[in-house]
Design a protein around this motif. Structure first.
Motif, short mmCIF file in Angstrom:
data_model
loop_
_atom_site.label_atom_id
_atom_site.label_comp_id
_atom_site.label_asym_id
_atom_site.label_seq_id
_atom_site.Cartn_x
_atom_site.Cartn_y
_atom_site.Cartn_z
N PHE A 68 0.99 -1.30 0.03
CA PHE A 68 -0.23 0.01 -0.01
C PHE A 68 0.62 1.29 0.06
O PHE A 68 0.51 2.13 -0.63
N ALA A 69 2.12 1.09 0.69
CA ALA A 69 2.85 2.36 0.37
C ALA A 69 3.35 2.59 -0.75
O ALA A 69 3.70 3.54 -1.28
N LYS B 278 0.48 4.44 -3.37
CA LYS B 278 0.32 5.96 -3.43
C LYS B 278 1.32 6.72 -4.24
O LYS B 278 0.49 7.40 -5.11
N PRO B 279 2.36 6.65 -4.59
CA PRO B 279 2.97 7.28 -5.59
C PRO B 279 2.65 6.74 -6.92
O PRO B 279 2.58 7.90 -7.90
N ARG C 267 -0.39 6.02 -8.17
CA ARG C 267 -1.63 6.59 -8.39
C ARG C 267 -1.51 7.93 -9.14
O ARG C 267 -2.51 8.22 -9.84
N GLU C 268 -0.37 8.67 -8.72
CA GLU C 268 -0.01 10.15 -9.30
C GLU C 268 0.64 9.99 -10.49
O GLU C 268 1.06 11.02 -11.14
#
Length: 89
Positions: free
Chosen positions: A3-4, A7-8, A10-11
């Motif tokens: 999950f960490a 996050k990057p 997704r963008e």
């Protein structure tokens, strides 16, 4: 940990581009597969099956464009249309 990493991603420009173009690619591959199977059958070209495939392609495109570009819905309804036309007509 996974999950960490998400996050990057997704963008990320790459992930955004893949999210835009992958559904189009999937639909293209399915369409090519349908048309290839229609025209390369053992008995040659089956015009009724080609007409069924054309109608199913129109249904797939219409559902995809009219229902908010929902890939699974458009593929599902297009496939269902093709299967019903081939088996019932």
């Amino acid at each position: 940990m996974p999950f960490a990493v998400l996050k990057p991603l997704r963008e990320s420009r790459l992930v955004l581009a893949l999210g835009l173009w992958m559904p189009v690619g999937i639909l293209g591959i399915l369409a090519a597969s349908t048309w290839a199977g229609t025209f390369t059958g053992d008995a040659g070209i089956h015009w009724t099956t080609a007409a069924h495939a054309a109608l199913a392609a129109v249904v797939t495109i219409a559902v995809h464009l009219l229902c908010g570009r929902r890939t699974l819905l458009s593929i599902g309804l297009g496939t269902l249309t093709f299967v019903l036309l081939v088996n019932l007509l």
